[in-house]
Design a protein around this motif. Structure first.
Motif, mmCIF file in Angstrom:
data_model
loop_
_atom_site.group_PDB
_atom_site.id
_atom_site.type_symbol
_atom_site.label_atom_id
_atom_site.label_comp_id
_atom_site.label_asym_id
_atom_site.label_seq_id
_atom_site.Cartn_x
_atom_site.Cartn_y
_atom_site.Cartn_z
ATOM 1 N N GLN B 33 6.627 43.313 40.638
ATOM 2 C CA GLN B 33 5.106 43.132 40.601
ATOM 3 C C GLN B 33 4.652 41.930 39.824
ATOM 4 O O GLN B 33 5.684 41.377 39.045
ATOM 5 C CB GLN B 33 4.650 44.337 39.731
ATOM 6 C CG GLN B 33 5.049 45.627 40.382
ATOM 7 C CD GLN B 33 4.508 46.831 39.737
ATOM 8 O OE1 GLN B 33 3.511 46.848 38.741
ATOM 9 N NE2 GLN B 33 5.024 48.060 39.942
ATOM 10 N N TYR B 35 1.591 40.541 37.408
ATOM 11 C CA TYR B 35 0.460 40.725 36.563
ATOM 12 C C TYR B 35 -0.283 39.533 36.003
ATOM 13 O O TYR B 35 0.551 38.219 35.742
ATOM 14 C CB TYR B 35 0.825 41.721 35.390
ATOM 15 C CG TYR B 35 1.210 42.889 35.835
ATOM 16 C CD1 TYR B 35 2.399 43.288 36.111
ATOM 17 C CD2 TYR B 35 0.254 44.270 35.456
ATOM 18 C CE1 TYR B 35 2.723 44.700 36.539
ATOM 19 C CE2 TYR B 35 0.745 45.563 35.880
ATOM 20 C CZ TYR B 35 1.977 45.647 36.454
ATOM 21 O OH TYR B 35 2.429 46.894 36.668
ATOM 22 N N GLN B 37 -2.531 38.239 32.666
ATOM 23 C CA GLN B 37 -3.366 38.412 31.583
ATOM 24 C C GLN B 37 -4.036 37.217 30.969
ATOM 25 O O GLN B 37 -3.607 35.915 30.610
ATOM 26 C CB GLN B 37 -2.070 38.699 30.329
ATOM 27 C CG GLN B 37 -2.626 39.013 29.010
ATOM 28 C CD GLN B 37 -1.452 39.448 28.294
ATOM 29 O OE1 GLN B 37 -0.441 38.876 27.948
ATOM 30 N NE2 GLN B 37 -1.478 40.402 27.227
ATOM 31 N N GLY B 40 -5.975 37.378 24.829
ATOM 32 C CA GLY B 40 -6.628 38.619 24.049
ATOM 33 C C GLY B 40 -6.678 39.774 24.869
ATOM 34 O O GLY B 40 -7.356 40.776 24.120
ATOM 35 N N ARG B 41 -6.462 40.002 26.079
ATOM 36 C CA ARG B 41 -6.573 41.014 26.669
ATOM 37 C C ARG B 41 -5.263 41.599 27.407
ATOM 38 O O ARG B 41 -4.512 41.321 27.336
ATOM 39 C CB ARG B 41 -7.563 40.622 28.089
ATOM 40 C CG ARG B 41 -8.604 39.894 27.948
ATOM 41 C CD ARG B 41 -9.940 40.799 27.215
ATOM 42 N NE ARG B 41 -10.634 41.579 28.033
ATOM 43 C CZ ARG B 41 -11.574 41.169 28.954
ATOM 44 N NH1 ARG B 41 -11.867 40.219 29.042
ATOM 45 N NH2 ARG B 41 -11.698 42.112 29.771
ATOM 46 N N GLY B 42 -5.626 42.853 27.897
ATOM 47 C CA GLY B 42 -4.450 43.810 28.532
ATOM 48 C C GLY B 42 -3.981 43.013 29.949
ATOM 49 O O GLY B 42 -4.652 42.074 30.452
ATOM 50 N N LEU B 43 -2.849 43.509 30.405
ATOM 51 C CA LEU B 43 -2.415 42.920 31.621
ATOM 52 C C LEU B 43 -3.036 43.804 32.905
ATOM 53 O O LEU B 43 -3.478 44.915 32.666
ATOM 54 C CB LEU B 43 -0.867 43.342 31.837
ATOM 55 C CG LEU B 43 -0.279 42.215 31.000
ATOM 56 C CD1 LEU B 43 -0.010 42.607 29.522
ATOM 57 C CD2 LEU B 43 1.303 42.196 31.773
ATOM 58 N N HIS B 45 -2.717 44.441 37.023
ATOM 59 C CA HIS B 45 -1.618 44.199 37.973
ATOM 60 C C HIS B 45 -2.404 43.617 39.224
ATOM 61 O O HIS B 45 -3.692 43.573 39.517
ATOM 62 C CB HIS B 45 -1.492 45.789 38.677
ATOM 63 C CG HIS B 45 -0.678 45.733 39.900
ATOM 64 N ND1 HIS B 45 -1.149 46.005 40.963
ATOM 65 C CD2 HIS B 45 0.782 45.816 40.008
ATOM 66 C CE1 HIS B 45 -0.127 45.987 41.938
ATOM 67 N NE2 HIS B 45 0.890 45.808 41.259
ATOM 68 N N PHE B 88 2.553 36.971 34.571
ATOM 69 C CA PHE B 88 4.049 37.648 34.454
ATOM 70 C C PHE B 88 4.656 38.276 35.734
ATOM 71 O O PHE B 88 3.634 39.061 36.270
ATOM 72 C CB PHE B 88 3.928 38.831 33.465
ATOM 73 C CG PHE B 88 3.624 38.065 32.034
ATOM 74 C CD1 PHE B 88 2.121 37.977 31.664
ATOM 75 C CD2 PHE B 88 4.484 37.712 30.980
ATOM 76 C CE1 PHE B 88 1.760 37.429 30.514
ATOM 77 C CE2 PHE B 88 3.957 37.302 29.742
ATOM 78 C CZ PHE B 88 2.671 37.196 29.533
ATOM 79 N N ASN B 97 10.929 51.438 35.235
ATOM 80 C CA ASN B 97 10.606 50.741 33.944
ATOM 81 C C ASN B 97 10.173 49.376 34.327
ATOM 82 O O ASN B 97 10.764 48.721 35.369
ATOM 83 C CB ASN B 97 11.658 50.627 33.235
ATOM 84 C CG ASN B 97 12.147 52.105 32.228
ATOM 85 O OD1 ASN B 97 11.179 52.702 32.199
ATOM 86 N ND2 ASN B 97 13.365 52.186 31.711
ATOM 87 N N LEU B 98 9.386 48.755 33.587
ATOM 88 C CA LEU B 98 9.107 47.308 33.920
ATOM 89 C C LEU B 98 9.729 46.391 33.062
ATOM 90 O O LEU B 98 9.506 46.747 31.689
ATOM 91 C CB LEU B 98 7.654 47.081 33.764
ATOM 92 C CG LEU B 98 6.812 47.197 35.169
ATOM 93 C CD1 LEU B 98 6.406 48.633 35.224
ATOM 94 C CD2 LEU B 98 5.217 46.521 34.911
ATOM 95 N N PHE B 99 10.451 45.325 33.543
ATOM 96 C CA PHE B 99 10.958 44.372 32.429
ATOM 97 C C PHE B 99 10.271 43.160 32.782
ATOM 98 O O PHE B 99 10.629 42.524 33.846
ATOM 99 C CB PHE B 99 12.485 44.261 32.966
ATOM 100 C CG PHE B 99 13.174 45.649 32.466
ATOM 101 C CD1 PHE B 99 13.447 46.522 33.442
ATOM 102 C CD2 PHE B 99 13.692 45.638 31.025
ATOM 103 C CE1 PHE B 99 14.254 47.788 33.153
ATOM 104 C CE2 PHE B 99 14.255 46.654 30.829
ATOM 105 C CZ PHE B 99 14.574 47.899 31.862
ATOM 106 N N PHE B 100 9.393 42.662 32.090
ATOM 107 C CA PHE B 100 8.554 41.641 32.140
ATOM 108 C C PHE B 100 9.281 40.326 31.998
ATOM 109 O O PHE B 100 10.357 40.232 31.162
ATOM 110 C CB PHE B 100 7.412 41.495 31.155
ATOM 111 C CG PHE B 100 6.296 42.506 31.682
ATOM 112 C CD1 PHE B 100 6.394 43.833 31.072
ATOM 113 C CD2 PHE B 100 5.395 42.098 32.334
ATOM 114 C CE1 PHE B 100 5.459 44.847 31.874
ATOM 115 C CE2 PHE B 100 4.145 43.085 32.677
ATOM 116 C CZ PHE B 100 4.503 44.375 32.434
ATOM 117 N N GLY B 101 8.894 39.233 32.440
ATOM 118 C CA GLY B 101 9.205 37.878 32.205
ATOM 119 C C GLY B 101 8.550 37.321 31.062
ATOM 120 O O GLY B 101 7.767 37.824 30.532
ATOM 121 N N THR B 102 8.909 35.861 30.880
ATOM 122 C CA THR B 102 8.305 35.452 29.470
ATOM 123 C C THR B 102 6.944 34.668 30.039
ATOM 124 O O THR B 102 6.301 34.230 29.185
ATOM 125 C CB THR B 102 9.067 34.142 29.360
ATOM 126 O OG1 THR B 102 9.414 33.246 30.441
ATOM 127 C CG2 THR B 102 10.482 34.695 28.398
#
Lengths: 114, 110
Positions: B33, B35, B37, B40-43, B45, B88, B97-102
């Motif tokens: 996926q 996302y 951002q 200062g806000r949430g992610l 989709h 991201f 589970n989500l494993f996010f990149g940098t």
């Protein structure tokens, strides 16, 4: 539909103090997640709940962090005692099982530990 | 770590240009996926691509997935100033589970 709610939005504490964050997921979402996002990095999963049971807490520093979701709806994340390196944004997310893992995020709580 | 990595870390383009961001991941996935951002806000989709898909479109977004190379790319066409944000990728494993990149920080200059 209403989104994921989190409170407080901001919190400043001194090291060794305790702090708690609250999350209300989207209605009907069985899965709830807490993430820690340090400035400049991607979110890191701390804990995942399925209803009121823990699915994954492998990255939760259990000596100081705890989380619960007693009735399978709201959740709280607690840090006791806080350290300087806990300064981050704590994000809550929820998902419905039928959406193949798509997660809906709250606005986050920005924690500053002095 | 199972986290992915985005490339580039930062990207600055003129409004109207296309923006391409790349993501590499380490583990086997069910889907991937992207996302967004805002500061200062949430992610939020953006788009999901399943492991058996190679390309997907949504409006001005185009996502590709190469599971043999464990990589994905996000293309934003005809960029707008409002596209300025961090992007991201997130690899979804069997446990959902989500494993996010940098993340890639995109700046679109009006």
């Amino acid at each position: 539909e209403a989104g994921v709610a989190q409170s407080p939005r901001y919190k400043i504490i001194e090291k060794r103090q305790s702090v708690a964050f609250w999350c209300n997921p989207i209605s009907g979402h069985a899965t709830l997640y807490w993430y820690q996002q340090i400035l400049g990095q991607g979110p890191k999963l701390l804990i995942q709940f399925q209803n009121n049971g823990v699915v994954d807490d492998s990255q939760l520093p259990k000596d100081r962090f705890s989380a619960e979701r007693l009735k399978g709806v709201d959740s709280t994340l607690k840090i006791q005692p806080a350290k300087l390196e806990d300064s981050a944004v704590y994000l809550c997310a929820s998902s419905a099982a039928e959406r193949l893992g798509t997660q809906y995020f709250g606005p986050g709580t920005r924690l500053t530990v002095l | 770590s199972q986290q992915g990595e985005e490339d580039p870390q930062a990207l600055s383009i003129q409004e109207g240009e296309n923006a391409t961001m790349n993501c590499s991941y380490k583990t086997s996935i069910n889907n991937l996926q992207w996302y967004r951002q805002n500061s200062g806000r949430g992610l939020v989709h953006l788009i999901l691509i399943r492991s058996n898909e190679r390309e997907k479109h949504s409006g001005r977004l185009r996502v590709t997935l190469d599971t043999s190379k464990k990589s994905s790319s996000l293309l934003i066409t005809a960029s707008r100033a409002a596209d300025t944000a961090s992007y991201f990728c997130a690899a979804i494993t069997g446990a959902n589970n989500l494993f996010f990149g940098t993340g890639t920080r995109l700046t679109v200059i009006p």
